[in-house]
Design a protein around this motif. Structure first.
Motif, PDB file in Angstrom:
ATOM      1  N   GLU A  73       5.430 -17.744  -4.453  1.00 21.55           N
ATOM      2  CA  GLU A  73       4.415 -16.734  -4.141  1.00 21.55           C
ATOM      3  C   GLU A  73       4.614 -16.171  -2.739  1.00 21.55           C
ATOM      4  OE1 GLU A  73       0.328 -17.080  -5.273  1.00 21.55           O
ATOM      5  OE2 GLU A  73       0.739 -18.777  -6.590  1.00 21.55           O
ATOM      6  N   LYS A  74       4.989 -17.048  -1.799  1.00 24.15           N
ATOM      7  CA  LYS A  74       5.254 -16.579  -0.434  1.00 24.15           C
ATOM      8  C   LYS A  74       6.480 -15.666  -0.419  1.00 24.15           C
ATOM      9  CE  LYS A  74       3.246 -20.693   1.762  1.00 24.15           C
ATOM     10  NZ  LYS A  74       3.523 -21.909   2.564  1.00 24.15           N
ATOM     11  N   ALA A  75       7.492 -16.029  -1.205  1.00 21.76           N
ATOM     12  CA  ALA A  75       8.695 -15.184  -1.303  1.00 21.76           C
ATOM     13  C   ALA A  75       8.340 -13.831  -1.900  1.00 21.76           C
ATOM     14  CB  ALA A  75       9.749 -15.888  -2.155  1.00 21.76           C
ATOM     15  N   ALA A  76       7.424 -13.835  -2.884  1.00 21.30           N
ATOM     16  CA  ALA A  76       6.996 -12.589  -3.515  1.00 21.30           C
ATOM     17  C   ALA A  76       6.306 -11.676  -2.501  1.00 21.30           C
ATOM     18  CB  ALA A  76       6.069 -12.880  -4.690  1.00 21.30           C
ATOM     19  N   ASP A  77       5.534 -12.264  -1.587  1.00 17.63           N
ATOM     20  CA  ASP A  77       4.864 -11.464  -0.556  1.00 17.63           C
ATOM     21  C   ASP A  77       5.883 -10.764   0.342  1.00 17.63           C
ATOM     22  OD1 ASP A  77       2.382 -12.206  -1.501  1.00 17.63           O
ATOM     23  OD2 ASP A  77       2.131 -13.863  -0.079  1.00 17.63           O
ATOM     24  N   VAL A  78       6.951 -11.496   0.691  1.00 20.35           N
ATOM     25  CA  VAL A  78       8.009 -10.912   1.527  1.00 20.35           C
ATOM     26  C   VAL A  78       8.710  -9.779   0.778  1.00 20.35           C
ATOM     27  CG1 VAL A  78      10.205 -11.360   2.698  1.00 20.35           C
ATOM     28  CG2 VAL A  78       8.364 -13.058   2.807  1.00 20.35           C
ATOM     29  N   LEU A  79       9.013 -10.023  -0.503  1.00 23.10           N
ATOM     30  CA  LEU A  79       9.687  -9.004  -1.312  1.00 23.10           C
ATOM     31  C   LEU A  79       8.810  -7.775  -1.514  1.00 23.10           C
ATOM     32  CD1 LEU A  79      11.436 -11.239  -4.010  1.00 23.10           C
ATOM     33  CD2 LEU A  79      12.537  -9.928  -2.196  1.00 23.10           C
ATOM     34  N   MET A  80       7.506  -7.971  -1.620  1.00 21.16           N
ATOM     35  CA  MET A  80       6.584  -6.834  -1.747  1.00 21.16           C
ATOM     36  C   MET A  80       6.631  -5.971  -0.491  1.00 21.16           C
ATOM     37  SD  MET A  80       5.051  -6.116  -4.519  1.00 21.16           S
ATOM     38  CE  MET A  80       3.885  -4.955  -3.809  1.00 21.16           C
ATOM     39  N   GLY A  81       6.792  -6.612   0.670  1.00 25.07           N
ATOM     40  CA  GLY A  81       6.934  -5.855   1.910  1.00 25.07           C
ATOM     41  C   GLY A  81       8.183  -4.979   1.878  1.00 25.07           C
ATOM     42  N   CYS A  82       9.282  -5.550   1.358  1.00 21.02           N
ATOM     43  CA  CYS A  82      10.534  -4.784   1.220  1.00 21.02           C
ATOM     44  C   CYS A  82      10.348  -3.632   0.234  1.00 21.02           C
ATOM     45  CB  CYS A  82      11.656  -5.702   0.741  1.00 21.02           C
ATOM     46  SG  CYS A  82      12.082  -7.017   1.897  1.00 21.02           S
ATOM     47  N   PHE A  83       9.625  -3.913  -0.848  1.00 16.03           N
ATOM     48  CA  PHE A  83       9.397  -2.884  -1.869  1.00 16.03           C
ATOM     49  C   PHE A  83       8.614  -1.710  -1.288  1.00 16.03           C
ATOM     50  CE2 PHE A  83       6.517  -1.076  -5.075  1.00 16.03           C
ATOM     51  CZ  PHE A  83       7.449  -0.548  -5.959  1.00 16.03           C
ATOM     52  N   ARG A  84       7.602  -2.000  -0.491  1.00 16.63           N
ATOM     53  CA  ARG A  84       6.786  -0.926   0.097  1.00 16.63           C
ATOM     54  C   ARG A  84       7.619  -0.048   1.028  1.00 16.63           C
ATOM     55  NH1 ARG A  84       3.151  -5.408   0.778  1.00 16.63           N
ATOM     56  NH2 ARG A  84       1.543  -5.390  -0.853  1.00 16.63           N
TER      57      ARG A  84
ATOM     58  N   VAL B 155      18.103  12.205  -1.130  1.00 18.42           N
ATOM     59  CA  VAL B 155      18.163  11.325  -2.301  1.00 18.42           C
ATOM     60  C   VAL B 155      19.366  10.385  -2.229  1.00 18.42           C
ATOM     61  CG1 VAL B 155      18.454  11.256  -4.805  1.00 18.42           C
ATOM     62  CG2 VAL B 155      16.958  12.956  -3.784  1.00 18.42           C
ATOM     63  N   ASP B 156      20.509  10.889  -1.784  1.00 15.11           N
ATOM     64  CA  ASP B 156      21.739  10.083  -1.770  1.00 15.11           C
ATOM     65  C   ASP B 156      21.633   8.855  -0.881  1.00 15.11           C
ATOM     66  OD1 ASP B 156      22.820  11.904  -3.479  1.00 15.11           O
ATOM     67  OD2 ASP B 156      23.991  12.982  -1.964  1.00 15.11           O
ATOM     68  N   VAL B 157      20.838   8.941   0.185  1.00 14.48           N
ATOM     69  CA  VAL B 157      20.738   7.821   1.130  1.00 14.48           C
ATOM     70  C   VAL B 157      19.326   7.242   1.164  1.00 14.48           C
ATOM     71  CG1 VAL B 157      22.641   8.607   2.576  1.00 14.48           C
ATOM     72  CG2 VAL B 157      20.319   9.452   3.022  1.00 14.48           C
ATOM     73  N   SER B 158      18.517   7.589   0.184  1.00 17.20           N
ATOM     74  CA  SER B 158      17.124   7.134   0.161  1.00 17.20           C
ATOM     75  C   SER B 158      17.021   5.636  -0.094  1.00 17.20           C
ATOM     76  CB  SER B 158      16.353   7.887  -0.928  1.00 17.20           C
ATOM     77  OG  SER B 158      15.037   7.383  -1.036  1.00 17.20           O
ATOM     78  N   LYS B 159      16.066   5.022   0.594  1.00 18.07           N
ATOM     79  CA  LYS B 159      15.794   3.595   0.382  1.00 18.07           C
ATOM     80  C   LYS B 159      15.205   3.337  -1.008  1.00 18.07           C
ATOM     81  CE  LYS B 159      14.874   2.391   5.251  1.00 18.07           C
ATOM     82  NZ  LYS B 159      14.934   3.749   5.850  1.00 18.07           N
ATOM     83  N   LYS B 160      14.747   4.412  -1.676  1.00 22.57           N
ATOM     84  CA  LYS B 160      14.145   4.254  -3.007  1.00 22.57           C
ATOM     85  C   LYS B 160      15.131   3.681  -4.033  1.00 22.57           C
ATOM     86  CE  LYS B 160      10.469   7.696  -2.607  1.00 22.57           C
ATOM     87  NZ  LYS B 160       9.832   8.904  -3.192  1.00 22.57           N
ATOM     88  N   TRP B 161      16.425   3.821  -3.741  1.00 23.34           N
ATOM     89  CA  TRP B 161      17.421   3.250  -4.653  1.00 23.34           C
ATOM     90  C   TRP B 161      17.314   1.728  -4.715  1.00 23.34           C
ATOM     91  CZ3 TRP B 161      19.598   6.121  -8.124  1.00 23.34           C
ATOM     92  CH2 TRP B 161      19.847   7.475  -7.878  1.00 23.34           C
ATOM     93  N   GLY B 162      16.694   1.137  -3.719  1.00 18.13           N
ATOM     94  CA  GLY B 162      16.553  -0.319  -3.703  1.00 18.13           C
ATOM     95  C   GLY B 162      15.321  -0.827  -4.432  1.00 18.13           C
TER      96      GLY B 162
END
Length: 292
Positions: free
Chosen positions: A32-43, A53-60
């Protein structure tokens, strides 16, 4: 970032196992703690609206979402997937991610749809995942089929023996045969014999829903045998007792029939005055795929 996200999930999983073994933590606590960190990356990825678009972080986004899916399914918090699904489906990149990422994404969305009772949507997503999974990834194809097969059966499509043999899933063979023939005795026996496997895969309760389909197919046999659109309810009691349901009475048989009518699996009504099921003269037992 992909490597970091994967390693974070795997390290958290390993840490949870060790902490639980030592009695120092609760199952899933580190995940769950790892999920919180990953959610930060997702945001961070999802909010990148200035870059090209070619260099957008949205690709991640999708890679992180897939890692979060694996965590949420592991800790049994499927409801947390919903905002992630909404974010991906509303993204203008939703069809442009790599095939591998899309297969993983649709596999998990398909599983969630199955658990939510949205079987047609589950069929669509799981079928995509199975069809686009690389042919050499036999283990992954087998995992997908474990969830696709119950969905297909609930929609009235029974798997072939050759498919089950190819993917070492013969546990479903007797279940499929019992459902298609309306054989309650065989269904109960197959469910009991493979109960451990079905529970381990998390599909036992989904397969339990096949019982109502089996009732439907059994009652269809009664309809075909009597060859009339006015069926005495006593005939269903006899059919159920033949299948080992020895304690069934007229009221219980009527209740099963009423449920089938309510669910749209039989077109007709019960005449309580005459103790008969009156079915439609056209398509009395609609195809299951048109009902769900």
């Amino acid at each position: 970032m992909y490597t970091v996200a994967l390693d974070l999930r795997l390290f958290a999983l390993s840490a949870d196992v060790q902490l639980v073994r030592k009695g120092k933590g609760k199952p899933g606590e580190t995940l769950e703690k790892a999920a919180d960190v990953l959610m930060g990356c997702f945001r961070v990825c999802a909010s990148d609206s200035r870059s090209d678009v070619d260099v957008s972080k949205k690709w991640g986004m999708l890679n992180i979402v897939n890692q979060l899916f694996k965590i949420y399914f592991k800790i049994n918090k499927h409801h947390l997937c919903k905002p992630l699904i909404r974010a991906i489906d509303s993204s203008n990149l939703r069809d442009d991610f790599t095939k591998a990422q899309l297969v993983t994404y649709r596999y998990y969305v398909g599983r969630k749809s199955m658990f939510d009772g949205e079987f047609k949507q589950a069929e669509e997503y799981l079928t995509y995942a199975f069809d686009h999974c690389h042919k050499k990834c036999r283990k992954n194809k087998r995992f997908i089929l474990i969830y696709l097969l119950p969905v297909k059966m609930l929609l009235g499509h029974m798997p072939s023996v050759s498919l089950l043999q190819k993917h070492d899933l013969m546990q479903f063979a007797d279940v499929a045969k019992a459902v298609s023939t309306g054989n309650l005795l065989q269904l109960n026996d197959a469910m009991a014999r493979h109960e451990t496997f079905f529970i381990r895969c998390g599909i036992f309760l989904i397969l339990e829903k096949l019982k109502i389909i089996t009732y439907r197919n059994l009652f269809k046999k009664v309809y075909l045998l009597l060859n009339t659109h006015q069926l005495p309810l006593d005939a269903f009691v006899v059919a159920l007792r033949t299948m080992g349901v020895t304690d069934v009475d007229l009221d219980e048989a009527s209740c099963i029939v009423a449920n089938l009518i309510y669910m749209g699996r039989i077109k007709g009504y019960i005449s309580h005055q005459h103790q008969k099921l009156v079915v439609s003269k056209q398509n009395a037992f609609p195809p299951l795929s048109t009902v769900l």
